[in-house]
Design a protein around this motif. Structure first.
Motif, mmCIF file in Angstrom:
data_model
loop_
_atom_site.group_PDB
_atom_site.id
_atom_site.type_symbol
_atom_site.label_atom_id
_atom_site.label_comp_id
_atom_site.label_asym_id
_atom_site.label_seq_id
_atom_site.Cartn_x
_atom_site.Cartn_y
_atom_site.Cartn_z
ATOM 1 N N UNK A 131 23.120 34.180 36.285
ATOM 2 C CA UNK A 131 23.634 34.939 35.154
ATOM 3 C C UNK A 131 22.879 34.601 33.873
ATOM 4 N N UNK A 132 22.097 35.566 33.397
ATOM 5 C CA UNK A 132 21.368 35.439 32.130
ATOM 6 C C UNK A 132 21.764 36.590 31.205
ATOM 7 N N UNK A 133 23.011 37.046 31.334
ATOM 8 C CA UNK A 133 23.459 38.236 30.603
ATOM 9 C C UNK A 133 24.012 37.935 29.213
ATOM 10 N N UNK A 134 24.315 36.672 28.941
ATOM 11 C CA UNK A 134 24.915 36.327 27.666
ATOM 12 C C UNK A 134 26.436 36.347 27.688
ATOM 13 N N UNK A 135 27.034 36.726 28.826
ATOM 14 C CA UNK A 135 28.491 36.717 28.945
ATOM 15 C C UNK A 135 28.892 36.427 30.394
ATOM 16 N N UNK A 136 30.175 36.149 30.608
ATOM 17 C CA UNK A 136 30.664 35.919 31.972
ATOM 18 C C UNK A 136 30.502 37.191 32.790
ATOM 19 N N UNK A 137 30.390 37.023 34.113
ATOM 20 C CA UNK A 137 30.073 38.174 34.955
ATOM 21 C C UNK A 137 30.580 37.918 36.374
ATOM 22 N N UNK A 138 31.038 38.950 37.043
ATOM 23 C CA UNK A 138 31.298 38.900 38.482
ATOM 24 C C UNK A 138 30.419 39.948 39.144
ATOM 25 N N UNK A 139 30.106 39.725 40.408
ATOM 26 C CA UNK A 139 29.335 40.683 41.204
ATOM 27 C C UNK A 139 30.178 40.995 42.431
ATOM 28 N N UNK A 140 30.277 42.268 42.783
ATOM 29 C CA UNK A 140 31.051 42.643 43.964
ATOM 30 C C UNK A 140 30.521 43.906 44.599
ATOM 31 N N UNK A 141 30.856 44.079 45.873
ATOM 32 C CA UNK A 141 30.415 45.297 46.566
ATOM 33 C C UNK A 141 31.156 46.496 45.993
#
Length: 114
Positions: free
Chosen positions: A55-65
């Motif tokens: 994660x290099x987006x600058x904010x929290x993140x989830x990834x899902x199908x």
């Protein structure tokens, strides 16, 4: 007496069986989570490979199908999560930063051993 005569036959049969070792190799694929995209956004994987989402987006993140079959936990900015590829993971995945971003895992078949 029967046991003594069966032993050489068993050893002969066992000795005639050959075992072939198949080299198994899993690859690691790195996907960067950016503010407006995944990089790369198309990943060709095989069963047993791993995908590391960084994660290099600058904010929290989830990834899902996109089908709701799998999802990561929340990934803090600067953190990463590694997933092992399973059959059900193939297809589109997505997450939210400032907007919806999408990627795709294409499952390829490993060549059969000779």
């Amino acid at each position: 007496m029967l046991l003594k005569s069966a032993l050489p036959v068993a050893l002969l049969l066992f000795g005639s069986v050959s075992f072939t070792a198949v080299q198994v190799r899993a690859d690691e694929h790195i996907v960067m989570i950016l503010q407006s995209a995944y990089f790369p956004d198309l990943i060709s994987v095989e069963m047993g490979d791993t995908v590391r989402f960084v994660n290099a987006s600058g904010s929290k993140h989830t990834v899902g199908s996109s089908e709701g079959i799998w999802s990561t936990d929340m990934i803090a900015d600067g953190a990463e999560v590694t997933l092992e590829i399973r059959q059900a993971m193939a297809g589109r995945f997505h997450g939210w930063t400032n907007s919806l971003i999408e990627g795709r895992l294409d499952l390829i078949r490993a060549p059969l051993p000779d």
